[in-house]
Each structure stands twice: as C-alpha cells, then as structure tokens.
Write an enzyme that holds these catalytic residues in place. Structure first.
Site, PDB file in Angstrom:
ATOM      1  CG  HIS A   1      -1.993  -0.967   1.226  1.00 19.64           C
ATOM      2  ND1 HIS A   1      -3.036  -0.951   2.109  1.00 19.64           N
ATOM      3  CD2 HIS A   1      -2.223  -2.020   0.408  1.00 19.64           C
ATOM      4  CE1 HIS A   1      -3.865  -1.965   1.851  1.00 19.64           C
ATOM      5  NE2 HIS A   1      -3.376  -2.626   0.823  1.00 19.64           N
TER       6      HIS A   1
ATOM      7  CE1 TYR B   1      -4.968   3.545   9.262  1.00 21.85           C
ATOM      8  CE2 TYR B   1      -5.433   3.484  11.609  1.00 21.85           C
ATOM      9  CZ  TYR B   1      -4.681   3.068  10.532  1.00 21.85           C
ATOM     10  OH  TYR B   1      -3.649   2.175  10.720  1.00 21.85           O
TER      11      TYR B   1
ATOM     12  CE  LYS C   1       4.499   3.204  13.264  1.00 23.71           C
ATOM     13  NZ  LYS C   1       4.953   2.929  11.934  1.00 23.71           N
TER      14      LYS C   1
ATOM     15  CE1 TYR D   1      -0.776   3.657   9.896  1.00 27.05           C
ATOM     16  CE2 TYR D   1       0.027   2.950   7.755  1.00 27.05           C
ATOM     17  CZ  TYR D   1      -0.856   2.813   8.806  1.00 27.05           C
ATOM     18  OH  TYR D   1      -1.803   1.820   8.783  1.00 27.05           O
TER      19      TYR D   1
ATOM     20  N   PRO E   1      -3.065  -0.089  19.217  1.00 29.19           N
ATOM     21  CG  PRO E   1      -4.814  -1.557  18.777  1.00 29.19           C
ATOM     22  CD  PRO E   1      -4.179  -0.772  19.867  1.00 29.19           C
TER      23      PRO E   1
HETATM   24  C1  LIG Z   1      -5.815  -7.096  17.830  1.00 29.15           C
HETATM   25  C2  LIG Z   1      -4.389  -6.667  17.667  1.00 29.15           C
HETATM   26  C3  LIG Z   1      -4.030  -5.956  16.523  1.00 29.15           C
HETATM   27  C4  LIG Z   1      -2.718  -5.559  16.340  1.00 29.15           C
HETATM   28  N1  LIG Z   1      -2.393  -4.868  15.188  1.00 29.15           N
HETATM   29  C5  LIG Z   1      -1.089  -4.556  14.963  1.00 29.15           C
HETATM   30  C6  LIG Z   1      -0.685  -3.974  13.709  1.00 29.15           C
HETATM   31  O1  LIG Z   1      -1.496  -3.741  12.801  1.00 29.15           O
HETATM   32  N2  LIG Z   1       0.634  -3.718  13.509  1.00 29.15           N
HETATM   33  C7  LIG Z   1       1.570  -4.003  14.487  1.00 29.15           C
HETATM   34  O2  LIG Z   1       2.762  -3.760  14.249  1.00 29.15           O
HETATM   35  N3  LIG Z   1       1.210  -4.544  15.679  1.00 29.15           N
HETATM   36  C8  LIG Z   1      -0.088  -4.844  15.948  1.00 29.15           C
HETATM   37  N4  LIG Z   1      -0.437  -5.468  17.120  1.00 29.15           N
HETATM   38  C9  LIG Z   1       0.585  -5.746  18.115  1.00 29.15           C
HETATM   39  C10 LIG Z   1       1.392  -6.986  17.797  1.00 29.15           C
HETATM   40  O3  LIG Z   1       0.538  -8.086  17.557  1.00 29.15           O
HETATM   41  C11 LIG Z   1       2.343  -7.312  18.982  1.00 29.15           C
HETATM   42  O4  LIG Z   1       3.048  -6.130  19.306  1.00 29.15           O
HETATM   43  C12 LIG Z   1       3.328  -8.430  18.634  1.00 29.15           C
HETATM   44  O5  LIG Z   1       2.669  -9.678  18.691  1.00 29.15           O
HETATM   45  C13 LIG Z   1       4.522  -8.448  19.598  1.00 29.15           C
HETATM   46  O6  LIG Z   1       5.329  -9.557  19.348  1.00 29.15           O
HETATM   47  P1  LIG Z   1       6.139 -10.258  20.521  1.00 29.15           P
HETATM   48  O7  LIG Z   1       6.896 -11.359  19.879  1.00 29.15           O
HETATM   49  O8  LIG Z   1       6.865  -9.234  21.288  1.00 29.15           O
HETATM   50  O9  LIG Z   1       5.037 -10.809  21.517  1.00 29.15           O
HETATM   51  P2  LIG Z   1       3.941 -11.952  21.307  1.00 29.15           P
HETATM   52  O10 LIG Z   1       3.455 -11.943  19.911  1.00 29.15           O
HETATM   53  O11 LIG Z   1       2.971 -11.764  22.412  1.00 29.15           O
HETATM   54  O12 LIG Z   1       4.742 -13.297  21.519  1.00 29.15           O
HETATM   55  C14 LIG Z   1       5.167 -13.736  22.798  1.00 29.15           C
HETATM   56  C15 LIG Z   1       5.237 -15.247  22.781  1.00 29.15           C
HETATM   57  O13 LIG Z   1       5.726 -15.705  24.044  1.00 29.15           O
HETATM   58  C16 LIG Z   1       4.963 -16.825  24.459  1.00 29.15           C
HETATM   59  N5  LIG Z   1       5.081 -16.931  25.919  1.00 29.15           N
HETATM   60  C17 LIG Z   1       4.410 -16.258  26.872  1.00 29.15           C
HETATM   61  N6  LIG Z   1       4.811 -16.655  28.098  1.00 29.15           N
HETATM   62  C18 LIG Z   1       5.752 -17.589  27.919  1.00 29.15           C
HETATM   63  C19 LIG Z   1       6.543 -18.377  28.799  1.00 29.15           C
HETATM   64  N7  LIG Z   1       6.419 -18.278  30.120  1.00 29.15           N
HETATM   65  N8  LIG Z   1       7.420 -19.252  28.273  1.00 29.15           N
HETATM   66  C20 LIG Z   1       7.560 -19.380  26.922  1.00 29.15           C
HETATM   67  N9  LIG Z   1       6.825 -18.666  26.042  1.00 29.15           N
HETATM   68  C21 LIG Z   1       5.945 -17.780  26.526  1.00 29.15           C
HETATM   69  C22 LIG Z   1       3.571 -16.519  23.957  1.00 29.15           C
HETATM   70  O14 LIG Z   1       2.768 -17.692  23.846  1.00 29.15           O
HETATM   71  C23 LIG Z   1       3.878 -15.897  22.599  1.00 29.15           C
HETATM   72  O15 LIG Z   1       3.955 -16.858  21.583  1.00 29.15           O
HETATM   73  C24 LIG Z   1      -1.742  -5.872  17.339  1.00 29.15           C
HETATM   74  C25 LIG Z   1      -2.105  -6.580  18.483  1.00 29.15           C
HETATM   75  C26 LIG Z   1      -3.405  -6.969  18.662  1.00 29.15           C
HETATM   76  C27 LIG Z   1      -3.762  -7.746  19.910  1.00 29.15           C
END
Ligand SMILES: Cc1cc2nc3c(=O)[nH]c(=O)nc-3n(C[C@H](O)[C@H](O)[C@H](O)COP(=O)(O)OP(=O)(O)OC[C@H]3O[C@@H](n4cnc5c(N)ncnc54)[C@H](O)[C@@H]3O)c2cc1C
Length: 391
Positions: A73, A201, A297, A385, A293
C-alpha cells in the site's frame, strides 16, 4: 542440564526473528514457547508491516511468501465529517510504503524456516523460570515432554510478550510508564472483498472505525467500543450496521459485507519499562512495551528491538565487545518513545472518548483537517506510519 549461547523465551515475532538473525550471524540459540505450534500460528493480530520490517525479513531470507501474497500500500485514507482524505505515504516519504500481511503468516514463515534449519524450537514447554540473571551464566528452567530441563546460557532474551515471566522476574529493577484508554476495539474478520484498496481510518460521532484487509477475499475491521463490551450484544447485523454508519460519506459509500468468522475485543494500553535489560536478561517486543494498535506499530517495534539485540550479540561473540549489549536499552528506547508518541497521537486524534465535550470534538476535527491539508503535517503522519529508518 543443557547449554546454549542465547536462550530465547517466546516464539512470537520478536523471539522468532531474533532466532533467525542469530542463526545468520553464527550465534547459537534455543527457542522456548509455552503454546502449541497450531495455537501460535493461528493467533490473529497485527497486519501492517513497515518497509523496514519487510527489508529485514528479506535480508533474513524469510520474505518469499510475503512478497508473493502481501499487499503493498502506498497510502492510507482518513475519513471524517462525511469526507475522505488520502495521505500519500509514498509520495511524502520518498517512495516508502507499507505491506499488509498477517502477523500469523509472518510467524508461520519464521517457524517453517526454523524447523527446516533443524535448530531447536520447543513448543508446549511449561513451568518456565529464569535464574542467575545477574551472573555471566544465567539459566532458564522449564518442563518439556515430561522432563525438567535446566538450560544454561550467556544471555536470556525475554521475548515472551506482555503476560510472560521474564519482565516480572526483574520487576524490582524496572520503572513502569503506563496509560490505559477508556475504550477498546471490537475486531472482526469476514469473508468479504475489501471495499477500498487502502486502509481507512474513520473518526465518526459514534467513534473510531478501521477498515483493513488480510487478502483480496478477507477483510479485517475494527470498531471503537467499551473495554468491557459484551460480544453477545454485537450480533453480526449490528456490527455491519455500525461499520456502515461510521464509514459513511456525503457522496455515498457502501461497505462490502460477508460472513463474519472471527470477533473479539482488544483493550488499548500504552506501556513501557525502563531499562529493557537487567544483568544478562534482555527484554524485547511486547515483554517491554505495548502501544495502542492505532499506529500499527507493535509488531514492527518488536522486530526493531531484536535487530538491535542481534547486532549487539554479534559483536559480543565476535570480539567480546559488550558496548552494544550495554547500550541495548538506551538504543531501543529512543525508537520506543517515538512510536509511543505517534501511537498515542493517532489514538487521541481518531477516537471519541466517552463524555467528550464539544470543545474537544472541535479541536480533534481541526487537527484532522490540518493533517490532511498541510504538507508538513501530512508528512509527519506519513513518515511515522511507514516507519523511521533502521538504526
Ligand atoms: C488485535 C491486535 C491488533 C494488532 N495490530 C497490529 C498492527 O497492525 N501492527 C503491528 O505492528 N502490531 C499490531 N499489534 C501488536 C502486535 O501483535 C504485537 O506487538 C506483537 O505480537 C509483539 O510480538 P512479541 O513477539 O513481542 O510478543 P507476542 O506476539 O505476544 O509473543 C510472545 C510469545 O511468548 C509466548 N510466551 C508467553 N509466556 C511464555 C513463557 N512463560 N514461556 C515461553 N513462552 C511464553 C507466547 O505464547 C507468545 O507466543 C496488534 C495486536 C493486537 C492484539
């Protein structure tokens, strides 16, 4: 007891990208994940990838399907007062763009690459704890396939998300900065053709709405709702009616509707801990910070953190230089706070807080009109963005 160089707790985007970057830099890692592979691959979340995230996945050799299926996009639409305004992301940022590709697809690609390389990634571990993080040989203890394991390492990467165990393990060394919002998002996935080629948006008197997509056949839409919203009060007909209302245009507009196959409520929160490290434990992604969200980011910021961490670990193992590791938190936090500001700004500009007074509503409208009419203000939105340059 087993040993590795880096123990990565969590197989979300942060943990999996870090594992991939370390592999390419010749650093050993073991990834531990609480959930099953199916669960992790099915978790629907983010969908907007910054250009820099795509570039990094490209370099990491895991972007082949992303380029085939992702939707590029070059702009986004802001809709308010019954009118539509396009922000030309690419035109305003020297050709930079975003790619719409579901987070769970990124995760699937990374898991497939990890398993194909034959390197350790353990699903469904339990009783995970960290120990000796202030020493040079910390440990992660966990249960896997019925056996208790102690994994000794040089560094622990806490990539276990907001509800993980790594941040609480060093809580006494951290300062928390936090803000809760008085609204949430009701999100749906539906089998319908996108009604627009770009994300929309909308700021409407009834509240915020976002029209997004996951493929040419599936849309992802969100409606501002109460944090304690009861989904039983939102039958599909009411969701569509409200979406149609919030996206209305004076010249007429109708959203394509279809079967809704996923519905959920996402709370909105801003959260940062400082520093993002203590001893030999380094937090990355949602374990260290959460953004609302609206700025799309969270995933991008998680990837930015682990890019910094992977470079610091490469220097550490290459020459014994700890300068990169020592500066990890400081380096990440500069981006984290910029992104916090942008996400909070987008959120306050586009949502209608409960009990909003008419003065505030007028200010919001004036801000939106300025963003859409001033080259400088549009550029500010666009460059944040699409994402700031890589460090
Ligand atoms: C509805 C929604 C929409 C979103 N939209 C966007 C978007 O458009 N763009 C964007 O950039 N971000 C968006 N986000 C945010 C994005 O999804 C998160 O910031 C991203 O998942 C972060 O990644 P992470 O690997 O840090 O954490 P997570 O994805 O939370 O991964 C953490 C992992 O650790 C595991 N875990 C937890 N505890 C333990 C443990 N004790 N031992 C071992 N493993 C464990 C979990 O099961 C998980 O798999 C959105 C979030 C939501 C909820």
């Amino acid at each position: 007891m087993t040993e590795t160089q880096v123990a990565i707790v969590g197989a979300g985007p942060a943990g999996l990208v870090l594992a991939r970057l370390l592999k390419r830099r010749g650093v050993e890692a073991v990834v531990l994940e609480l959930r099953s592979r199916d669960y992790v691959e099915g978790r629907v979340r983010a969908g907007v990838l910054e250009q820099r995230t795509v570039d990094l996945l490209d370099e990491a050799g895991v972007a082949e399907r992303l380029h085939r299926e992702g939707m590029v996009h070059q702009g986004v639409e802001l809709r308010f007062g019954g009118r539509s305004h396009r922000i030309d992301l690419s035109g305003l940022t020297g050709g930079r763009k975003i790619t719409v590709y579901g987070q769970q697809e990124v995760v699937k690609d990374l898991i497939a690459a990890r398993l194909e390389s034959g390197l350790p990634l353990h699903f469904e571990v339990s009783d995970v704890t960290v120990a000796d993080v202030e020493s040079e040989r910390p440990a992660v203890r966990f249960t896997h396939e019925g056996s208790e394991v102690e994994l000794r390492c040089d560094v622990i990467a806490g990539c276990d998300g907001f509800h993980g165990i790594c941040r609480p393990a060093i809580a006494s060394a951290l300062r928390v900065f936090e803000r809760e919002y008085p609204f949430a998002w009701l999100g749906i996935l539906a089998n319908a053709k996108p009604s627009s080629e770009e994300l929309i948006y909308a700021n409407h008197a009834n509240g915020f709405a976002l029209h997004s997509m996951r493929s040419p056949e599936v849309i992802r839409s969100y409606l501002q709702c109460r944090p304690d919203e009861d989904l039983d009060e939102w039958p599909d007909e009411r969701v569509w009616e409200e979406l149609q209302t919030r996206f209305e245009l004076d010249e007429g507009f109708s959203l394509n509707e279809g079967e809704i196959f996923d519905k959920g409520v996402t709370p909105m929160r801003s959260f940062v801990v400082e520093p993002m490290q203590h001893g030999r434990l380094f937090l990355a992604g949602d374990a260290a910070h959460i953004v609302p969200p609206t700025g799309a980011k969270g995933l991008n910021l998680a990837v930015a953190d682990v890019e910094v961490l992977a470079s610091a670990l490469e220097s550490f193992y290459g020459s014994g230089d700890t300068a990169g590791l020592d500066a990890y938190s400081e380096q990440c936090l500069r981006r984290v706070w910029r992104v916090q500001h942008f996400s909070s700004w987008m959120t306050s500009m586009l949502h209608r807080p409960p009990g909003q007074d008419p003065f505030e509503a007028k200010l919001q409208l004036s801000q939106l009109e300025y963003v859409c009419s001033s080259h400088a203000a549009s550029t500010t939105l666009a460059e944040n963005y699409v994402g700031l340059e890589r460090v």
